[in-house]
Design an enzyme around this catalytic site. Structure first.
Site, PDB file in Angstrom:
ATOM      1  CG  HIS A 265      -2.287  -0.441  -3.887  1.00 53.76           C
ATOM      2  ND1 HIS A 265      -3.244   0.804  -3.543  1.00 53.76           N
ATOM      3  CD2 HIS A 265      -2.318  -1.199  -2.687  1.00 53.76           C
ATOM      4  CE1 HIS A 265      -3.544   0.752  -2.421  1.00 53.76           C
ATOM      5  NE2 HIS A 265      -3.391  -0.205  -1.880  1.00 53.76           N
TER       6      HIS A 265
ATOM      7  CG  ASN B 218      -3.532   3.522   0.524  1.00 54.35           C
ATOM      8  OD1 ASN B 218      -4.843   3.620   0.316  1.00 54.35           O
ATOM      9  ND2 ASN B 218      -2.890   2.422   0.268  1.00 54.35           N
TER      10      ASN B 218
ATOM     11  CB  SER C 287      -0.786  -0.048   1.170  1.00 52.39           C
ATOM     12  OG  SER C 287      -1.579  -1.270   1.413  1.00 52.39           O
TER      13      SER C 287
ATOM     14  CD  GLU D 225      -3.458   4.013  -6.299  1.00 52.48           C
ATOM     15  OE1 GLU D 225      -3.844   5.063  -6.107  1.00 52.48           O
ATOM     16  OE2 GLU D 225      -2.876   3.005  -5.174  1.00 52.48           O
TER      17      GLU D 225
HETATM   18  N1  NAD Z   1      -5.879  -4.315   3.925  1.00 50.33           N
HETATM   19  C1  NAD Z   1      -5.914  -3.469   3.104  1.00 50.33           C
HETATM   20  O1  NAD Z   1      -6.892  -2.799   3.076  1.00 50.33           O
HETATM   21  C2  NAD Z   1      -5.029  -3.523   1.893  1.00 50.33           C
HETATM   22  C3  NAD Z   1      -5.409  -2.858   0.726  1.00 50.33           C
HETATM   23  C4  NAD Z   1      -4.652  -2.727  -0.328  1.00 50.33           C
HETATM   24  C5  NAD Z   1      -3.180  -3.240  -0.097  1.00 50.33           C
HETATM   25  N2  NAD Z   1      -3.011  -3.880   1.095  1.00 50.33           N
HETATM   26  C6  NAD Z   1      -1.521  -4.261   1.077  1.00 50.33           C
HETATM   27  O2  NAD Z   1      -1.725  -5.877   0.869  1.00 50.33           O
HETATM   28  C7  NAD Z   1      -0.677  -6.353   1.929  1.00 50.33           C
HETATM   29  C8  NAD Z   1      -1.311  -7.629   2.537  1.00 50.33           C
HETATM   30  O3  NAD Z   1      -2.321  -6.690   3.486  1.00 50.33           O
HETATM   31  P1  NAD Z   1      -3.589  -7.714   4.353  1.00 50.33           P
HETATM   32  O4  NAD Z   1      -4.338  -6.417   4.746  1.00 50.33           O
HETATM   33  O5  NAD Z   1      -4.048  -8.612   3.582  1.00 50.33           O
HETATM   34  O6  NAD Z   1      -2.582  -8.401   5.556  1.00 50.33           O
HETATM   35  P2  NAD Z   1      -3.238  -9.490   6.448  1.00 50.33           P
HETATM   36  O7  NAD Z   1      -2.351  -9.605   7.511  1.00 50.33           O
HETATM   37  O8  NAD Z   1      -4.663  -9.618   6.420  1.00 50.33           O
HETATM   38  O9  NAD Z   1      -2.660 -10.766   5.447  1.00 50.33           O
HETATM   39  C9  NAD Z   1      -1.240 -11.187   5.131  1.00 50.33           C
HETATM   40  C10 NAD Z   1      -1.310 -12.773   4.946  1.00 50.33           C
HETATM   41  O10 NAD Z   1       0.069 -13.036   4.519  1.00 50.33           O
HETATM   42  C11 NAD Z   1       0.640 -14.274   5.244  1.00 50.33           C
HETATM   43  N3  NAD Z   1       1.897 -14.378   5.271  1.00 50.33           N
HETATM   44  C12 NAD Z   1       2.790 -13.840   6.161  1.00 50.33           C
HETATM   45  N4  NAD Z   1       3.981 -14.128   5.812  1.00 50.33           N
HETATM   46  C13 NAD Z   1       3.838 -14.963   4.822  1.00 50.33           C
HETATM   47  C14 NAD Z   1       5.011 -15.378   4.033  1.00 50.33           C
HETATM   48  N5  NAD Z   1       6.139 -15.526   4.110  1.00 50.33           N
HETATM   49  N6  NAD Z   1       4.609 -16.300   2.755  1.00 50.33           N
HETATM   50  C15 NAD Z   1       3.356 -16.326   2.591  1.00 50.33           C
HETATM   51  N7  NAD Z   1       2.214 -15.673   3.263  1.00 50.33           N
HETATM   52  C16 NAD Z   1       2.687 -14.900   4.306  1.00 50.33           C
HETATM   53  C17 NAD Z   1      -0.256 -14.036   6.735  1.00 50.33           C
HETATM   54  O11 NAD Z   1      -0.609 -15.390   7.168  1.00 50.33           O
HETATM   55  C18 NAD Z   1      -1.372 -13.340   6.365  1.00 50.33           C
HETATM   56  O12 NAD Z   1      -2.720 -14.433   5.885  1.00 50.33           O
HETATM   57  C19 NAD Z   1      -0.085  -5.509   2.481  1.00 50.33           C
HETATM   58  O13 NAD Z   1       1.177  -4.993   1.859  1.00 50.33           O
HETATM   59  C20 NAD Z   1      -1.094  -4.387   2.383  1.00 50.33           C
HETATM   60  O14 NAD Z   1      -0.265  -3.119   2.610  1.00 50.33           O
HETATM   61  C21 NAD Z   1      -3.901  -4.024   2.213  1.00 50.33           C
END
Ligand code: NAD
Length: 596
Positions: free
Chosen positions: A142, A192, A121, A154
């Site tokens: 993104h 963001n 993000s 994005e």
């Molecule tokens: N939450 C949002 O609204 C949002 C929106 C857009 C982008 N993002 C981005 O997306 C990414 C993920 O965020 P999220 O909110 O889904 O987080 P989350 O914590 O919900 O999920 C992350 C997942 O990754 C897994 N994980 C951790 N280490 C790992 C590895 N080495 N190999 C494989 N899996 C692994 C975890 O078990 C978990 O299930 C981040 O970079 C975040 O900034 C989030």
């Protein structure tokens, strides 16, 4: 011809990864989903299954389509299985070292032509890319939360990303039925960067107990038409993720407004991560549930957001002024059954106000929203006068004259002489301190702010502004009147911008600064906010509607009140106002309307 990806890997099946995997599979793409362990895999599979089941229940997918979709997804705990993917989207937690190590391993596993994409993000795509031996094949993609719903991605290119890779990923995004905007590698990209300053500000308001969580969220939904309030949105995003995003943005911008509000860190440490753990700003039925349940902060549960039981009787309302707001408020009052007197400075103004209200009621009749006898009864309740003495028997007086503190103070001192004891004296000011009006009277406890939104007959929200002197029963009475007017009242303190303007205008100003910095075009910024965040209008559309002069004036008031360097009006906004490009009303603002 852009490359058509047929097999895509997704690393991390959390909030975002599971949604991204589903979007791909829905569009006929084979997906290899990789999690860190079996527990993570079970959770990711669960996300996908329940989301697909919901789609079937809503009739959006047939059972057969759902089965096919799920067959397209292979689950694994080994990154080695991604050797078969043509593109890998990484969606592990927002942690640079973790992402770099995942990319390093992917680089060793995947063939050289495989494109590696990060869903970060705010982290630097460039820094992630240089952990591999193929930075030119690394790109940001993104997606927005929920990935299955939001219609934007994005695409982030670094200075070394191969243009062909960007084209291929843009084509993929479009194939997924989403809009794409492509931007450079700057913390927070477009959406963001604009969203998180606002979210952080909302958290600070909550942390300072300026308003309750419910009132902050309600104000932004009803005042700006947003699909969710900021605190509910943070719970959806995840508090840990939000903290990391803000932290990264702050390190890049050094803008205090991006320094994560302290409570975010506390919540993240305590495991109050939002919906995913069942508790964040709100409490949910369980982990991953969207259903909010009552907790100790819920209205009526004691503590915050409660008013006294005492209310004053309101039968007759006085409205002073004859502008857009005064007319709208008088219309709302007579429609709700209040005997209302509108006091203006000249007979011609009284007549014009009556005519405007009659026209508006007539429109409501034509749209089938008001019965003719109700229209006639409403008009019969409306009295016009040029004499302030007519206010003597009003139980509530609402002042809606020009936004000038001296004019308002003089009027309130008149009310003090003319109005009966116990009458509530309200101001509709949107930017002046309510306490100034209160102290112009001998009865400051009876003075309150009631900030209606334009057009008053349509907009549901009223911000009820209490000063340090306002009596409890005055606030409770105004709430009761708002309920009878069909409005939703939220409480806040006597501070510039109240809730809505204080959260909205700095965001609009940030959008102008982003345009000024040539990071993105007005069209891309508007698209990002509408399609990525579900805003009804993009910031430049909204600025042109509100008026650039009005927006600049509000932003100046906020800057003066809070002395935040980040609130300083964008020079481009000042220049456009100086040039007379005031928005739609002038035929030109950020866009040119002269030929439309
Ligand atoms: N939450 C949002 O609204 C949002 C929106 C857009 C982008 N993002 C981005 O997306 C990414 C993920 O965020 P999220 O909110 O889904 O987080 P989350 O914590 O919900 O999920 C992350 C997942 O990754 C897994 N994980 C951790 N280490 C790992 C590895 N080495 N190999 C494989 N899996 C692994 C975890 O078990 C978990 O299930 C981040 O970079 C975040 O900034 C989030």
């Amino acid at each position: 011809m852009p490359r058509e990806f047929t097999t895509i890997g997704v690393v991390g099946l959390g909030t975002m990864g599971a949604g991204i995997a589903e979007v791909m599979a829905r569009n006929g793409i084979k997906v290899i989903g990789v999690e860190v362990d079996d527990a993570g895999l079970a959770r990711g599979r669960g996300h996908l299954q329940s989301s697909v089941a919901r789609a079937v229940k809503r009739g959006k997918l047939t059972d057969a389509e759902a089965a096919e979709l799920q067959d397209r997804v292979i689950f694994s705990t080994s990154l080695d299985d991604l050797a078969a993917a043509e593109l890998v989207v990484e969606a592990v937690p927002e942690d640079l070292q973790l992402k770099r190590s995942v990319f390093q391993r992917l680089d060793a596993i995947c063939p050289p032509e495989t494109v590696l994409a990060t869903n970060t993000s705010a982290l630097s795509v460039t820094e992630i890319s240089v952990a591999t031996a193929r930075p030119s094949r690394v790109v940001g993609v993104h997606f927005f939360n929920p990935a299955t719903v939001m219609k934007l991605a994005e695409v982030v290119r670094t200075v070394v990303t191969d243009p062909e890779v960007v084209d291929d990923v843009e084509a993929l995004v479009r194939r997924l039925g989403k809009d794409d905007v492509t931007c450079g590698d700057r913390a927070g990209f477009i959406a963001n960067a604009l969203l998180f300053g606002y979210l952080n500000h909302a958290v600070a308001m909550y942390e300072q107990k300026y308003a309750t969580r419910e009132d902050i969220d309600t104000a932004m939904k009803l005042g700006c038409g947003l699909p969710m309030g900021p605190l509910a949105l943070l719970d959806l995003i995840g508090i840990d993720t939000a903290y990391e995003i803000l932290d990264t943005m702050y390190r890049q911008s050094r803008d205090r407004l991006h320094a994560p509000a302290p409570i975010l860190k506390q919540m993240a440490t305590a495991g109050l991560l939002g919906r995913k753990t069942g508790r964040g700003f709100y409490t949910y039925e369980g982990s991953d549930s969207p259903v909010v349940v009552d907790d100790e902060q819920a209205p009526g549960a004691g503590g915050l957001g409660r008013h006294g039981d005492q209310v004053r009787e309101v039968r007759r309302i006085g409205v002073v002024g004859s502008g857009t707001m005064a007319n709208g408020i008088a219309e709302v009052c007579v429609k709700a059954g209040y005997d209302t007197v509108l006091v203006a400075r000249a007979t011609a103004k009284v007549d014009a106000a009556r005519a405007a209200i009659a026209r508006s009621l007539e429109k409501a009749v034509q749209r089938g929203k008001l019965a003719e006898p109700d229209r006639d009864a409403a008009l019969a309740r409306l009295h016009g006068s040029v004499d302030l003495a007519e206010l003597s028997d009003c139980d509530l007086v609402v002042e809606a004259v020009v936004e000038d503190v001296e004019v308002k103070r003089a009027l309130f001192s008149n009310f003090d002489e003319l109005c009966k004891p116990g009458a509530i004296l309200a101001t509709t000011t949107s930017s002046l301190p309510v306490i100034e009006c209160a102290m112009a009277t001998q009865r400051p406890a009876d003075v309150v702010g009631v900030h209606f939104f334009n057009p008053a007959p349509v907009m549901k929200l009223v911000e009820v502004v209490r000063t340090v002197k306002t009596a409890d029963d005055v606030v409770a009475t105004v709430h009761a009147v708002c309920a009878k007017l069909g409005k939703v009242a939220v409480d806040c303190g006597d501070r510039a911008g109240f809730i809505v303007n204080a959260l909205l205008f700095p965001y609009l100003n940030d959008a102008v600064k982003m345009l000024e910095a040539h990071y993105a075009t007005a069209d891309d910024i508007d698209t990002a906010m509408k399609r990525g965040c579900g805003y009804p209008m993009g910031p430049f559309e909204l600025l042109d509607v509100v008026g650039l002069d009005v927006s600049l004036a509000i932003q100046r008031v906020l800057y003066l009140e809070f002395r935040e360097p980040g609130f300083a009006p964008a020079p481009l906004l000042e220049h456009l106002v100086t040039a007379g490009y005031l928005g739609r009303k002038a035929g030109r603002g950020f866009r040119d309307y002269s030929s439309r």
